[in-house]
Design an enzyme around this catalytic site. Structure first.
Site, PDB file in Angstrom:
ATOM      1  CD  GLU A  32      10.449  13.110  11.170  1.00 29.49           C
ATOM      2  OE1 GLU A  32       9.297  12.705  11.433  1.00 29.49           O
ATOM      3  OE2 GLU A  32      11.260  12.448  10.511  1.00 29.49           O
ATOM      4  CD  GLU A  42      14.069   1.186   8.217  1.00 29.37           C
ATOM      5  OE1 GLU A  42      14.664   2.222   8.552  1.00 29.37           O
ATOM      6  OE2 GLU A  42      14.546   0.052   8.384  1.00 29.37           O
ATOM      7  N   GLY A  61       7.291   5.103   7.730  1.00 34.52           N
ATOM      8  CA  GLY A  61       6.379   6.230   7.919  1.00 34.52           C
ATOM      9  C   GLY A  61       6.630   6.875   9.267  1.00 34.52           C
ATOM     10  CB  SER A  62       4.557   9.161  11.232  1.00 29.58           C
ATOM     11  OG  SER A  62       3.381   8.387  11.331  1.00 29.58           O
ATOM     12  CB  CYS A  69      13.458   9.419   7.550  1.00 30.19           C
ATOM     13  SG  CYS A  69      14.375   8.562   6.272  1.00 30.19           S
ATOM     14  CE  LYS A  79      -1.939   2.738   3.025  1.00 31.15           C
ATOM     15  NZ  LYS A  79      -1.925   3.978   2.253  1.00 31.15           N
TER      16      LYS A  79
HETATM   17  P1  NAD Z   1       2.438   8.180   7.873  1.00 30.75           P
HETATM   18  O1  NAD Z   1       2.865   7.375   9.039  1.00 30.75           O
HETATM   19  O2  NAD Z   1       1.370   9.178   8.061  1.00 30.75           O
HETATM   20  O3  NAD Z   1       1.933   7.231   6.680  1.00 30.75           O
HETATM   21  C1  NAD Z   1       2.735   6.188   6.174  1.00 30.75           C
HETATM   22  C2  NAD Z   1       1.846   5.121   5.563  1.00 30.75           C
HETATM   23  O4  NAD Z   1       1.063   4.519   6.591  1.00 30.75           O
HETATM   24  C3  NAD Z   1       0.848   5.642   4.545  1.00 30.75           C
HETATM   25  O5  NAD Z   1       0.762   4.727   3.477  1.00 30.75           O
HETATM   26  C4  NAD Z   1      -0.466   5.675   5.333  1.00 30.75           C
HETATM   27  O6  NAD Z   1      -1.608   5.572   4.524  1.00 30.75           O
HETATM   28  C5  NAD Z   1      -0.305   4.462   6.209  1.00 30.75           C
HETATM   29  N1  NAD Z   1      -1.123   4.458   7.431  1.00 30.75           N
HETATM   30  C6  NAD Z   1      -1.660   5.512   8.080  1.00 30.75           C
HETATM   31  N2  NAD Z   1      -2.334   5.092   9.179  1.00 30.75           N
HETATM   32  C7  NAD Z   1      -2.205   3.739   9.220  1.00 30.75           C
HETATM   33  C8  NAD Z   1      -2.656   2.714  10.120  1.00 30.75           C
HETATM   34  N3  NAD Z   1      -3.361   3.004  11.203  1.00 30.75           N
HETATM   35  N4  NAD Z   1      -2.324   1.431   9.857  1.00 30.75           N
HETATM   36  C9  NAD Z   1      -1.579   1.117   8.778  1.00 30.75           C
HETATM   37  N5  NAD Z   1      -1.130   2.034   7.888  1.00 30.75           N
HETATM   38  C10 NAD Z   1      -1.426   3.330   8.110  1.00 30.75           C
HETATM   39  O7  NAD Z   1       3.793   8.837   7.312  1.00 30.75           O
HETATM   40  P2  NAD Z   1       3.954   9.868   6.111  1.00 30.75           P
HETATM   41  O8  NAD Z   1       3.404  11.175   6.568  1.00 30.75           O
HETATM   42  O9  NAD Z   1       3.458   9.255   4.853  1.00 30.75           O
HETATM   43  O10 NAD Z   1       5.554   9.945   5.998  1.00 30.75           O
HETATM   44  C11 NAD Z   1       6.351  10.767   6.781  1.00 30.75           C
HETATM   45  C12 NAD Z   1       7.018  10.003   7.912  1.00 30.75           C
HETATM   46  O11 NAD Z   1       7.759   8.889   7.394  1.00 30.75           O
HETATM   47  C13 NAD Z   1       8.055  10.832   8.659  1.00 30.75           C
HETATM   48  O12 NAD Z   1       7.917  10.686  10.052  1.00 30.75           O
HETATM   49  C14 NAD Z   1       9.396  10.249   8.201  1.00 30.75           C
HETATM   50  O13 NAD Z   1      10.464  10.433   9.086  1.00 30.75           O
HETATM   51  C15 NAD Z   1       9.050   8.817   7.991  1.00 30.75           C
HETATM   52  N6  NAD Z   1      10.011   8.183   7.072  1.00 30.75           N
HETATM   53  C16 NAD Z   1      10.957   7.330   7.581  1.00 30.75           C
HETATM   54  C17 NAD Z   1      11.908   6.745   6.729  1.00 30.75           C
HETATM   55  C18 NAD Z   1      12.957   5.800   7.267  1.00 30.75           C
HETATM   56  O14 NAD Z   1      13.524   5.064   6.460  1.00 30.75           O
HETATM   57  N7  NAD Z   1      13.234   5.774   8.552  1.00 30.75           N
HETATM   58  C19 NAD Z   1      11.892   7.050   5.370  1.00 30.75           C
HETATM   59  C20 NAD Z   1      10.909   7.919   4.896  1.00 30.75           C
HETATM   60  C21 NAD Z   1       9.964   8.476   5.753  1.00 30.75           C
END
Ligand code: NAD
Length: 497
Positions: free
Chosen positions: A391, A261, A239-240, A295, A186
């Protein structure tokens, strides 16, 4: 550098859901669209999957895992297909980069580079396909030989963010495929285009139906179903930290493996014994790359008192040359922020920085009607300020001054995150003491944000769990099985003792 000019296409990109090798509509017939943050126009129209579509995708991945042929092929056969995917990403790089720029706002020249980095991960994964191996034990006595074997962990759910859509899925998928797993993916609802397009390329390369299933939709219900479903063995999430914790809690209920990650608040420590020009370039690149929506963003600079004023002046001058604007313009280095909530979040961090006493050196402003936040620098940031700890995910730099290595290490470690860190010094002892003591998954010495498919990547503390990439990925996406083989006549253990 490629200076070709691109323009917004007349028609939005559009993909259906990719389930069991077919392109299908979402069962409920709903769609959603993506507006380009820079151009105020619809650039993508996608199917909105719900729990039912997600279950079909998981069932398809599970069937492909159980029945093969992917999971039963030799590593050599799988590797050939992975290399074809790498080639197809390169052949389609222009279109992929355009989709990514329109949906995410990242500069087009950068998006082009990312396509090559993504392809490189597929090339690298192909080498691992032939090196998935265990160990043998010939030391257990005359009548026993034992071995450990690696088996694909199973169906892997991959949930990805919007900041590096194709690159991040390419840090997971090829490695999981190399060891024989199947997957449901996804992408973020803000940037599904390139991940769906990848489905087309996988079919062309010869990845069998059902091995990879790609569905567009929202975290709830799609991501939630991908996390909870009993036929999913592992959730690989980028993600976050907030969503990462939800996923870990819910996967924990079923004892599924998770790879996380997450966020970062990465320090660059600068000592006086360095070439300041090189450092300035790394500082500016580190904070404005991908609009700071990264990130690994080098959003915290820890500079030694003796060179602080000179460094800040130079960083300010260089930052003033960074062009902000239309990401399709090849001269632009900082494009728009992904969406208005993220822009508001960045602006509220800037307000907090001022109210908590940081000194604004540059920027601090955004365009009221557009999605841009201009390069911003705060000096006199202290380690307890919000902007030093959280962040921001925007083009905003915090500068903290220090006087000793011990103090710098303590400040560097004083956040909940631990993704990456760097140190600039010609003193090898100092560099190595820092490298050992800093709590970060990656440490750079006299460089910043370099990355290689060969090297594992991931975070300490709230930056994540597990590691991606490198040969370590074999451990990440496999189960370990121990096989014990008795040799020769068996003496009874029970009755004839
Ligand atoms: P996010 O956590 O809002 O979303 C990430 C993904 O999770 C999306 O596809 C979203 O639809 C999905 N999601 C949302 N709620 C969910 C749930 N309850 N269950 C399952 N999936 C769910 O993050 P974002 O705003 O898309 O990205 C930014 C964040 O990603 C930042 O905090 C950044 O630091 C982090 N990030 C980390 C790395 C790494 O390698 N450490 C790399 C890139 C981004």
């Amino acid at each position: 550098m490629n200076k070709e000019h691109f323009s917004v296409p007349n028609k939005p990109f559009s993909y259906k859901l990719f389930i069991d090798g077919e392109w299908v509509h979402a069962k409920k017939g709903k769609t959603f669209s993506r507006e380009s943050p820079a151009h105020n126009t619809t650039v993508g129209i996608y199917e909105m999957a719900d729990a039912e579509d997600t279950e079909l995708a998981i069932e398809a991945a599970h069937k492909a895992l159980e029945e093969g042929p992917w999971s039963k092929m030799s590593g050599a056969e799988r590797s050939k297909i992975l290399i074809k995917v790498a080639d197809l990403i390169r052949e389609n790089a222009k279109e992929l980069a355009l989709i990514e720029t329109l949906e995410s706002g990242k500069p087009i020249t950068q998006a082009n580079d990312e396509m090559e980095w993504a392809a490189g991960n597929w090339d690298y994964a192909a080498t691992l396909g032939r090196h998935t191996k265990g160990e043998s034990y010939n030391s257990l006595g005359e009548d026993m030989l034992a071995m450990t074997v690696r088996e694909p962990i199973g169906v892997v759910s991959m949930i990805t963010p919007w900041n590096f859509p194709l690159l991040i899925v390419s840090q997971k998928l090829p490695l999981a495929l190399a060891v024989g797993c199947t997957a449901v993916i996804k992408p973020s609802e803000f940037t599904p285009g390139t991940t769906l397009k990848l489905g087309e390329l996988l079919t062309k390369a010869g990845v069998p139906s059902g091995v990879v299933n790609i569905i567009s939709g929202y975290g709830d219900p799609v991501g939630v179903t991908m996390t909870n479903h009993p036929k999913v063995s592992m959730v690989s999430f980028t993600g976050s930290t907030k969503v990462g914790k939800l996923i870990a809690a819910s996967a924990g209920e079923k004892l599924k493996k998770v790879g996380l990650e997450l966020g970062g608040k990465n320090p660059q420590i600068i000592f006086p014994d360095v070439n300041l020009e090189e450092v300035v370039d790394a500082v500016v690149f580190g904070v404005y790359f991908n609009m700071g929506e990264c990130c690994n963003s080098g959003s915290r600079i820890l500079v030694h008192d003796d060179i602080a004023d000179e460094l800040i002046q130079k960083v300010k001058e260089k930052s003033q040359q960074v062009q902000t604007g239309d990401p399709l313009d090849p001269e632009v280095k900082v494009g728009p922020i992904i969406h208005s909530e993220q822009k508001d979040k960045i602006c509220s961090y800037m307000d907090l920085a001022t109210s908590e006493g940081a000194e604004l050196v540059l920027g601090g402003n955004s365009d009221e009607n557009e999605a841009y936040v201009y390069p911003t620098i705060y000096d006199k940031v202290t380690p307890n300020m919000t902007i030093a700890k959280e962040e921001v995910f925007g083009p905003v730099l915090s500068i903290i001054r220090f006087s000793t290595l011990e103090e710098a290490i303590a400040i560097a470690n004083d956040t909940l995150y631990g993704l990456s860190a760097s140190i600039w010094t010609k003193d090898i002892d100092r560099a190595m003491v820092f490298s050992r003591k800093v709590k970060a998954g990656t440490v750079w010495v006299n460089t910043f944000m370099s990355g290689y498919a060969e090297l594992p990547f991931g975070g300490y503390k709230e930056s994540g769990l597990g590691r991606e990439m490198g040969a370590y990925a074999i451990d990440e996406f496999t189960e370990l099985k121990t096989i014990q083989v008795h040799i020769g006549e068996k003496t009874n253990w029970w009755l004839n003792k």
